[in-house]
Write a protein that holds these residues in place. Sequence first.
Motif, PDB file in Angstrom:
ATOM      1  N   GLU A   1      -2.743  10.532  -1.268  1.00 32.90           N
ATOM      2  CA  GLU A   1      -4.086  10.174  -0.805  1.00 32.90           C
ATOM      3  C   GLU A   1      -5.047  11.344  -0.882  1.00 32.90           C
ATOM      4  OE1 GLU A   1      -5.848  11.020   1.996  1.00 32.90           O
ATOM      5  OE2 GLU A   1      -7.430   9.509   1.763  1.00 32.90           O
TER       6      GLU A   1
ATOM      7  N   GLY B   1      -6.191   3.055   1.671  1.00 29.56           N
ATOM      8  CA  GLY B   1      -6.418   2.041   0.657  1.00 29.56           C
ATOM      9  C   GLY B   1      -7.167   2.552  -0.554  1.00 29.56           C
TER      10      GLY B   1
ATOM     11  N   THR C   1       0.827  -1.205   0.000  1.00 28.81           N
ATOM     12  CA  THR C   1       0.000   0.000   0.000  1.00 28.81           C
ATOM     13  C   THR C   1       0.861   1.254   0.000  1.00 28.81           C
ATOM     14  OG1 THR C   1      -1.709  -1.195   1.224  1.00 28.81           O
ATOM     15  CG2 THR C   1      -1.844   1.201   1.217  1.00 28.81           C
TER      16      THR C   1
ATOM     17  N   THR D   1      -0.238  -0.100 -10.155  1.00 28.63           N
ATOM     18  CA  THR D   1      -1.063   0.482  -9.093  1.00 28.63           C
ATOM     19  C   THR D   1      -2.536   0.547  -9.472  1.00 28.63           C
ATOM     20  OG1 THR D   1      -0.697   2.736  -9.935  1.00 28.63           O
ATOM     21  CG2 THR D   1       0.871   1.868  -8.312  1.00 28.63           C
TER      22      THR D   1
ATOM     23  N   PRO E   1      -3.589   0.146   5.112  1.00 30.48           N
ATOM     24  CA  PRO E   1      -4.542  -0.144   4.027  1.00 30.48           C
ATOM     25  C   PRO E   1      -5.929   0.431   4.252  1.00 30.48           C
ATOM     26  CG  PRO E   1      -3.286  -2.107   4.585  1.00 30.48           C
ATOM     27  CD  PRO E   1      -2.996  -1.097   5.644  1.00 30.48           C
TER      28      PRO E   1
ATOM     29  N   VAL F   1      -6.673  -0.309  -2.867  1.00 22.67           N
ATOM     30  CA  VAL F   1      -6.628  -1.468  -1.980  1.00 22.67           C
ATOM     31  C   VAL F   1      -7.935  -1.497  -1.195  1.00 22.67           C
ATOM     32  CG1 VAL F   1      -5.446  -2.611  -0.068  1.00 22.67           C
ATOM     33  CG2 VAL F   1      -4.119  -1.389  -1.802  1.00 22.67           C
TER      34      VAL F   1
ATOM     35  N   ALA G   1      -4.716   4.005  -2.956  1.00 25.28           N
ATOM     36  CA  ALA G   1      -3.818   2.977  -3.487  1.00 25.28           C
ATOM     37  C   ALA G   1      -4.563   1.850  -4.180  1.00 25.28           C
ATOM     38  CB  ALA G   1      -2.967   2.401  -2.347  1.00 25.28           C
TER      39      ALA G   1
ATOM     40  N   ARG H   1       2.490   1.723  -3.424  1.00 21.19           N
ATOM     41  CA  ARG H   1       1.559   2.247  -4.415  1.00 21.19           C
ATOM     42  C   ARG H   1       1.312   3.737  -4.214  1.00 21.19           C
ATOM     43  NH1 ARG H   1      -3.245  -1.835  -6.129  1.00 21.19           N
ATOM     44  NH2 ARG H   1      -2.018  -3.711  -6.467  1.00 21.19           N
TER      45      ARG H   1
END
Length: 560
Positions: A559, A398, A341, A362, A394, A403, A401, A344
């Motif tokens: 993010e 997440g 994570t 990714t 994550p 996830v 990423a 990515r």
Amino acid sequence: MARRPLPRILSTGSAQIARSRELARTAADSATDVLHPLITITRGLRRLASAGRRKVADTPKDKRGPLLFLVASVILVVVLVPYGPLLAAITLMAAAAWQGRDRTPPVPEGPDESQVQRLRALYEALVPHFSLEEDPDPLYTHGGDWEKALSDFDFDGSGRVSRLVVHYPAYFTDGEPAARNRIEQLLAAKSGRGREYHFLWDEEGNQLTVSVLAPLPTDIAAQRFVTSPGETVLGFTDPGEVQRTLPLTHGKDHRDVPPVVWRTGIRSTEPHLLAVGQPGSGTSTLLRSIALQALQYGDILVVEGGGTGEYACLVGRDGVLGVECGAAGALAGLEWAAHETERRLVAVNRARQEGHPPPDDTRRPLWLLLDRPGALGLIGAEGQQDPQSLLQLPLRHGRAANVTVVVAEQFDNLDLLSDSVRQHTRARVVLGPATAAQLEAVLGVPPHTTPTAQVPPGRGYARLGAGPALRLQVPATPDPYDDATSDTHRQAVLDLLPPRTTPADAEPESAASRSVPVEKVPVEKVPVEKVPVEKVPVEKLPLEKVPVNKVPTEAMAAES
């Protein structure tokens, strides 16, 4: 790609088609009213002709001659008598009109005596809740008129209430959940137990509509659903709750069923899921169903805390990074997931800073499926790291990423879940029998239906984010290696499994020795060995120097 406009006949002709159908229906009703006497006489003549044929067929052959002679004599007398043919025609039309009358028994208006007793009992039970001593003209009084308070009622074949509209006074506190729960429990108990009721509160009109819900279909097996990437079908719900249907196959039959679709990915508002239930309620079935759908477009990592081998069918399959049942393997797998994570996030951030699209490795979704992680919490008590602490990265980052984390736990071990799991899993599912308090604790709001004590496996409720709580029935996705599984459901699951790229006996016994090696991931999906040294490759990250609970500045920027 630009969307094509609909043809004119589809976009503007629907109103004209509906108007034409209404006109045709009105004309048909008018013609039926005008031609009703003719229709009745024609029906009566047909019935008289059928009766005559039956009379001739039932007469013995030796008596048919005298019978025909008698009929011919009567006809001759009628013809010779003055005004005989006219009187015979009038008599025949009258007999045909009598025989052609509608013999359907009239529908009784209003309820019968037993139904009146049920409605009166409901009214009397609601009097303490809908009455006040200060009310000068109370709607609910002992021995009062129940017809003013209860209307639009229907009954099923057993004589129990199937639909009812309850009028209540304006001073009733219908905005308080506790007051609503008292009324709902009372109506469910008095209307008949063992059924699931739906309650629709109209606060502006001071009305409560009670209706009995039909059971959800339990015969839907696992199959390829017509969805786009990023959409996962959790199960199926009532027809009026969602604005979408999916075409499904059940043997040779085809039907459309409304689904509960969970959207994941970068633009998802509920990127992670928490499923809670009793033992045998179907949480493992839900995880298998999600895994089969996720393998179409991404990779999965399964961590099973119970150690029952429910996911042995996924071992060695294409796209399955690992199925960990032991403590060491679960720790190694979740550590790798945390590092992946972070990798990515860094790769996406650097690509955006350089003005390039995100790397291909990714974009492929990564799914972390954890079944009963509370059983793995005992590892932290023994001095090792708690596996749930590795989920913080994550869960928090997440979505950026790509996830997704899915956690399934039982009610008994619900207190063992960490705060990160509780906070970041905004998509919730409750399966199996549960009380109203348990449903509200997990879903956040009480459902608009009354949960029953006995439900089939995979039956429960789902709530996605701040949406309503919907009834849910998970498609049958059993373990194909279980002897108790039917051949139809076993073959349906086996048909959805990807090909086995690694033999099951070639897998190492424990993931502690390999720590989920990156070489197992296909190069075209996660080319870790091609990442430069300054991009923090995964294989060179010392575990003691990677703070899982802290995110680098570049990752936080990616993010956001």
